[in-house]
Motif scaffolding. Structure first.
Motif, PDB file in Angstrom:
ATOM      1  N   ALA A  80       0.853  -1.182   0.000  1.00 39.83           N
ATOM      2  CA  ALA A  80       0.000   0.000   0.000  1.00 39.83           C
ATOM      3  C   ALA A  80       0.886   1.228   0.000  1.00 39.83           C
ATOM      4  O   ALA A  80       1.745   1.389   0.838  1.00 39.83           O
ATOM      5  CB  ALA A  80      -0.890   0.005   1.244  1.00 39.83           C
ATOM      6  N   SER A  81       0.677   2.124  -0.961  1.00 37.15           N
ATOM      7  CA  SER A  81       1.565   3.282  -1.036  1.00 37.15           C
ATOM      8  C   SER A  81       0.933   4.353  -1.904  1.00 37.15           C
ATOM      9  O   SER A  81      -0.039   4.123  -2.594  1.00 37.15           O
ATOM     10  CB  SER A  81       2.930   2.888  -1.604  1.00 37.15           C
ATOM     11  OG  SER A  81       2.790   2.477  -2.957  1.00 37.15           O
ATOM     12  N   GLN A  82       1.542   5.560  -1.825  1.00 41.02           N
ATOM     13  CA  GLN A  82       1.242   6.630  -2.769  1.00 41.02           C
ATOM     14  C   GLN A  82       2.434   6.723  -3.717  1.00 41.02           C
ATOM     15  O   GLN A  82       3.574   6.763  -3.274  1.00 41.02           O
ATOM     16  CB  GLN A  82       1.021   7.945  -2.031  1.00 41.02           C
ATOM     17  CG  GLN A  82      -0.168   7.902  -1.075  1.00 41.02           C
ATOM     18  CD  GLN A  82      -0.459   9.250  -0.458  1.00 41.02           C
ATOM     19  OE1 GLN A  82      -0.688  10.225  -1.161  1.00 41.02           O
ATOM     20  NE2 GLN A  82      -0.447   9.307   0.856  1.00 41.02           N
ATOM     21  N   ASN A 133       4.914   5.069   1.736  1.00 39.26           N
ATOM     22  CA  ASN A 133       4.043   4.082   2.351  1.00 39.26           C
ATOM     23  C   ASN A 133       3.054   4.762   3.295  1.00 39.26           C
ATOM     24  O   ASN A 133       3.039   5.992   3.407  1.00 39.26           O
ATOM     25  CB  ASN A 133       4.861   2.980   3.048  1.00 39.26           C
ATOM     26  CG  ASN A 133       5.637   3.484   4.254  1.00 39.26           C
ATOM     27  OD1 ASN A 133       5.371   4.547   4.810  1.00 39.26           O
ATOM     28  ND2 ASN A 133       6.613   2.696   4.682  1.00 39.26           N
ATOM     29  N   ASP A 134       2.230   3.969   3.974  1.00 46.63           N
ATOM     30  CA  ASP A 134       1.180   4.552   4.808  1.00 46.63           C
ATOM     31  C   ASP A 134       1.712   5.234   6.049  1.00 46.63           C
ATOM     32  O   ASP A 134       1.001   6.018   6.681  1.00 46.63           O
ATOM     33  CB  ASP A 134       0.155   3.485   5.195  1.00 46.63           C
ATOM     34  CG  ASP A 134      -0.794   3.177   4.051  1.00 46.63           C
ATOM     35  OD1 ASP A 134      -1.344   4.127   3.484  1.00 46.63           O
ATOM     36  OD2 ASP A 134      -0.964   1.999   3.717  1.00 46.63           O
ATOM     37  N   ASN A 165      -5.716  -2.693   1.355  1.00 47.48           N
ATOM     38  CA  ASN A 165      -4.824  -1.871   0.513  1.00 47.48           C
ATOM     39  C   ASN A 165      -5.046  -0.388   0.787  1.00 47.48           C
ATOM     40  O   ASN A 165      -5.395   0.377  -0.106  1.00 47.48           O
ATOM     41  CB  ASN A 165      -5.050  -2.173  -0.969  1.00 47.48           C
ATOM     42  CG  ASN A 165      -4.860  -3.638  -1.303  1.00 47.48           C
ATOM     43  OD1 ASN A 165      -4.095  -4.337  -0.660  1.00 47.48           O
ATOM     44  ND2 ASN A 165      -5.556  -4.102  -2.322  1.00 47.48           N
ATOM     45  N   GLU A 205      -4.772   3.651   1.883  1.00 44.71           N
ATOM     46  CA  GLU A 205      -3.990   4.879   1.748  1.00 44.71           C
ATOM     47  C   GLU A 205      -4.556   5.891   2.740  1.00 44.71           C
ATOM     48  O   GLU A 205      -5.755   6.150   2.755  1.00 44.71           O
ATOM     49  CB  GLU A 205      -4.061   5.441   0.326  1.00 44.71           C
ATOM     50  CG  GLU A 205      -3.313   4.619  -0.703  1.00 44.71           C
ATOM     51  CD  GLU A 205      -3.274   5.287  -2.061  1.00 44.71           C
ATOM     52  OE1 GLU A 205      -3.773   6.439  -2.160  1.00 44.71           O
ATOM     53  OE2 GLU A 205      -2.768   4.677  -3.015  1.00 44.71           O
ATOM     54  N   TRP A 206      -3.676   6.457   3.561  1.00 47.35           N
ATOM     55  CA  TRP A 206      -4.106   7.385   4.611  1.00 47.35           C
ATOM     56  C   TRP A 206      -3.679   8.797   4.249  1.00 47.35           C
ATOM     57  O   TRP A 206      -2.508   9.061   4.032  1.00 47.35           O
ATOM     58  CB  TRP A 206      -3.493   6.964   5.949  1.00 47.35           C
ATOM     59  CG  TRP A 206      -3.656   7.936   7.083  1.00 47.35           C
ATOM     60  CD1 TRP A 206      -2.678   8.637   7.709  1.00 47.35           C
ATOM     61  CD2 TRP A 206      -4.873   8.305   7.737  1.00 47.35           C
ATOM     62  NE1 TRP A 206      -3.199   9.412   8.715  1.00 47.35           N
ATOM     63  CE2 TRP A 206      -4.547   9.233   8.759  1.00 47.35           C
ATOM     64  CE3 TRP A 206      -6.220   7.942   7.557  1.00 47.35           C
ATOM     65  CZ2 TRP A 206      -5.513   9.792   9.587  1.00 47.35           C
ATOM     66  CZ3 TRP A 206      -7.175   8.508   8.382  1.00 47.35           C
ATOM     67  CH2 TRP A 206      -6.830   9.412   9.385  1.00 47.35           C
ATOM     68  N   ASP A 207      -4.641   9.707   4.167  1.00 45.94           N
ATOM     69  CA  ASP A 207      -4.383  11.120   3.941  1.00 45.94           C
ATOM     70  C   ASP A 207      -4.358  11.782   5.310  1.00 45.94           C
ATOM     71  O   ASP A 207      -5.415  12.060   5.893  1.00 45.94           O
ATOM     72  CB  ASP A 207      -5.476  11.717   3.056  1.00 45.94           C
ATOM     73  CG  ASP A 207      -5.232  13.170   2.690  1.00 45.94           C
ATOM     74  OD1 ASP A 207      -4.585  13.885   3.486  1.00 45.94           O
ATOM     75  OD2 ASP A 207      -5.693  13.602   1.618  1.00 45.94           O
TER      76      ASP A 207
END
Length: 357
Positions: free
Chosen positions: A35-37, A49-50, A291, A293-295
């Motif tokens: 899981a990544s941006q 990564n997160d 999976n 993604e944390w903003d």
């Protein structure tokens, strides 16, 4: 635990998707989903990564030393690390020479590099040398790395096109824009502090109150070894109202789907967080998200369960973290789903929630 599916799914399409997942799972190597941006900017790649540890990387797939990466964790005082990805180990006693546009910038003895055999990386933490290299890379065009491996002198060349934009994207993801700790988009603002995300990269980083859930075979998140756990990127973030939100890889996923579990920490108390979802029979909850993604700036969590590796079918959920006087919770703000693989960007999938959206 499989994620809930919307009532718009036909039963036959759902069964077909499950069959595809099983077949693909058997055909490919079982590796943990990451899981990544990620963003590609000209010849530079940025991956976070997160836990918001970010890599700004230049690649040369044809070389034995194939990547030069500037890595930084999310905390305000985190230093930048230089990471060299290799296919062959460097010759002991030799040097690594880094030049930009023909000018020597840094010469590093191999003895000063830490080798991580599990991931074929050499790590260097010298602040002055890395600052000099980054300063030249911001205005340079080509990075040339000379080194010795297997007794042979070798050269790798990397384009720096997009390097400055890559640093800006890293600053944006890590919430540093306008702050003095930014690498490129700096300013007079205050650096982070209590709100900074803490990366969780080993079982020992997990609060002891939760650790047995991961280390015990009977734990709710057991079955995932420590090395893949570290690569997936768990985090501990300030979530408002004096509480912290802890998101961790939970159990083994498949080739392209990894479940995560979340806890709210209020002082010594830990509460497992539920995720509202839309199931076939109506509104429901799930104990895991997939999976993710944390903003951190907007406190929004996005989950994409993939029907296949391409991520062009499956289920997309997006939750906002809301704090209240009596309780804090994730609120479902968007859900999309399709069993028709080849449907492209998840943002174009049929809307399941809000109804009529």
């Amino acid at each position: 635990m499989q994620p809930s599916v919307s009532r718009d799914f036909r039963a036959s399409a759902l069964r077909q998707t499950v069959v595809w997942l099983v077949v693909l799972f058997c055909l490919v190597a079982v590796l943990p989903a990451m899981a990544s941006q990620f963003k590609r900017i000209r010849d530079i790649s940025v991956s976070c990564n997160d836990a918001l540890t970010c890599d700004v990387s230049a690649y040369n797939a044809q070389s034995e030393l194939y990547t030069v990466t500037f890595r930084r964790r999310a905390s305000p005082d985190a230093p930048v690390e230089l990471v060299l990805g290799v296919r062959e180990t460097l010759t002991p006693g030799s040097d690594v020479l880094l030049e930009i546009d023909g000018a020597e910038i840094v010469r590093l003895p191999v003895a000063d590099l830490s080798y991580r055999a599990a991931v074929y990386e050499y790590l260097f933490r010298g602040r002055e040398e890395i600052a000099a290299l980054m300063g030249s890379a911001k205005t340079g065009r080509t990075l040339r790395v000379s080194y010795r491996t297997r007794g042979v002198d070798t050269v790798s060349r990397f384009s720096l096109a997009g390097f400055v934009a890559g640093l800006i994207f890293m600053d944006e993801v890590q919430g540093r824009v306008g702050r003095p700790d930014a690498l490129q988009a700096d300013g007079p603002g205050t650096s982070g502090g209590e709100g900074t995300i803490r990366e969780v990269v080993s079982f020992s980083d997990i609060p002891f109150q939760l650790r047995s859930e991961f280390t015990s075979p009977s734990g709710s998140c057991g079955g995932l070894q420590e090395q893949p756990f570290a690569k997936l990127g768990g985090f501990d973030a300030e979530a408002g109202a004096g509480v912290r939100l802890i998101g961790l890889p939970c159990g083994s996923g498949d080739a392209f789907n990894q479940p995560y579990a979340f806890w709210e920490r209020d002082g010594p108390r830990f509460n497992r967080v539920a995720f509202p979802v839309i199931a076939e029979e109506g509104p429901s909850t799930s104990s895991t998200a997939w999976n993710v993604e944390w903003d951190d700036e907007r406190k929004i969590l996005t989950s994409l369960f993939k029907g296949r590796a391409a991520g062009d079918c499956g289920i997309l959920n997006r939750w906002a973290w809301k704090t209240g006087e009596s309780e804090n919770a994730f609120v479902l703000i968007e859900a999309r789903a399709t069993a028709e693989c080849g449907s492209g960007d998840p943002q174009s999938w049929p809307i399941v929630w809000p109804v009529g959206g």
